[in-house]
Motif scaffolding. Sequence first.
Motif, PDB file in Angstrom:
ATOM      1  N   ASP A 174      19.593  18.433  24.726  1.00  0.00           N
ATOM      2  CA  ASP A 174      18.999  18.949  23.512  1.00  0.00           C
ATOM      3  C   ASP A 174      19.140  17.887  22.255  1.00  0.00           C
ATOM      4  N   GLY A 175      19.644  16.708  22.411  1.00  0.00           N
ATOM      5  CA  GLY A 175      19.886  15.898  21.196  1.00  0.00           C
ATOM      6  C   GLY A 175      20.255  14.361  21.764  1.00  0.00           C
ATOM      7  N   LEU A 176      19.672  13.356  21.323  1.00  0.00           N
ATOM      8  CA  LEU A 176      19.881  12.113  21.740  1.00  0.00           C
ATOM      9  C   LEU A 176      20.500  11.262  20.507  1.00  0.00           C
ATOM     10  N   LEU A 177      21.741  10.556  20.992  1.00  0.00           N
ATOM     11  CA  LEU A 177      22.345   9.686  19.773  1.00  0.00           C
ATOM     12  C   LEU A 177      22.042   8.451  20.482  1.00  0.00           C
ATOM     13  N   ALA A 178      21.962   7.376  19.605  1.00  0.00           N
ATOM     14  CA  ALA A 178      21.941   5.987  20.087  1.00  0.00           C
ATOM     15  C   ALA A 178      22.750   4.954  19.134  1.00  0.00           C
ATOM     16  N   LEU A 179      23.174   3.991  19.325  1.00  0.00           N
ATOM     17  CA  LEU A 179      24.048   3.121  18.639  1.00  0.00           C
ATOM     18  C   LEU A 179      23.149   2.358  17.495  1.00  0.00           C
TER      19      LEU A 179
END
Length: 356
Positions: A125-130
Amino acid sequence: MSGASRPLVVEAEPAFRTAHANPYNARLYVTMAADGCRVHDLSYVRLFTSRVDVVHLHWPELTFLTGRSWRMLARMLLFRAGLRIARWRNGTKLVWTVHNVASHERRATPALRAMHRRLLTEEVDGLLALTEGGLAAARAAYPELADVPGAVTPHGHYRDDYDFSASRDAAREERGIRTDATLVVSVGMIRTYKNIPDLVRTVARADDPSLVLAVAGKPAGDALAAEIRSAAAGDPRVVLDLGFQSDTAMSAWLRAADLVVLPYRAIQNSGSAILALSADRPVVVPRLGAMSELQAIVGDDWVRCYDGEFDADELERSIRWAQSPRPERAPLDRLDWTVISDATLAFYRDVRRGTP
């Protein structure tokens, strides 16, 4: 208590259980817990039976694609069933922090890897990246996720997880390195893509008698360890500490260094680079993945990005660069864990509301 004001309940994979190997996850979730969030290491039982607001995956290939094939299949099916039940009961959302767009090692059959991909692309449902580059790379690698909400939450520093108080001379005395040496260090778990044998050969061919290279970390396999030893060819300027590094040993090697060289062949993000900067040591990395963004965050004084191979000429340029004056402390304010925790919690809530 209303859903808007009650603490979020998070099942993270992993949360705290890998703190001995990499403090990243534990530091993130300890900081979030201090803000009232309730965080556990992922439990399939709790997915089926308890209230869960967010499931947060970090390295799903390590979660699902290890062990025998039947275990991989069972984990994926059980996880999907638990997630579907949790969605029905609680509106649970799945967030994935994309550390690498592809695993450095292939453990599973093509059919299981395809199933794993479907699990992520159909459920997340959601993407996080650095980094911004990492988020773009994730969308390019997974075009199925083009419309999934995304955000950037940087990799935090390690200053609260290691004792970096030793002086350069004290650290060198502890590690048995003479004080007048130009010490190049490469630290961390040694895998093929990190290109350590070539680094050793480059240093072994150098004419500088004051140069010393220390390689500190456990190789992923006997063959890689043998290749590194062969590359050193008995050169006394190459110090090989090829084993698991305790926190004390790791911090001592970094504090003893004049510069840290990480000559990766392929990389998106580097915890080892963050670790070196946390020890206030300049870092040399290839201009790959998010390394240019890291350079922009902390400055050209602290991160040097090179193009092409790390050869003898680049070694010489890097040493001259490392010898240039710089402040005693690397500027890591943008890698503060409180800022990162706040941003992660805000993203959770946005994804829960459907208003990213």
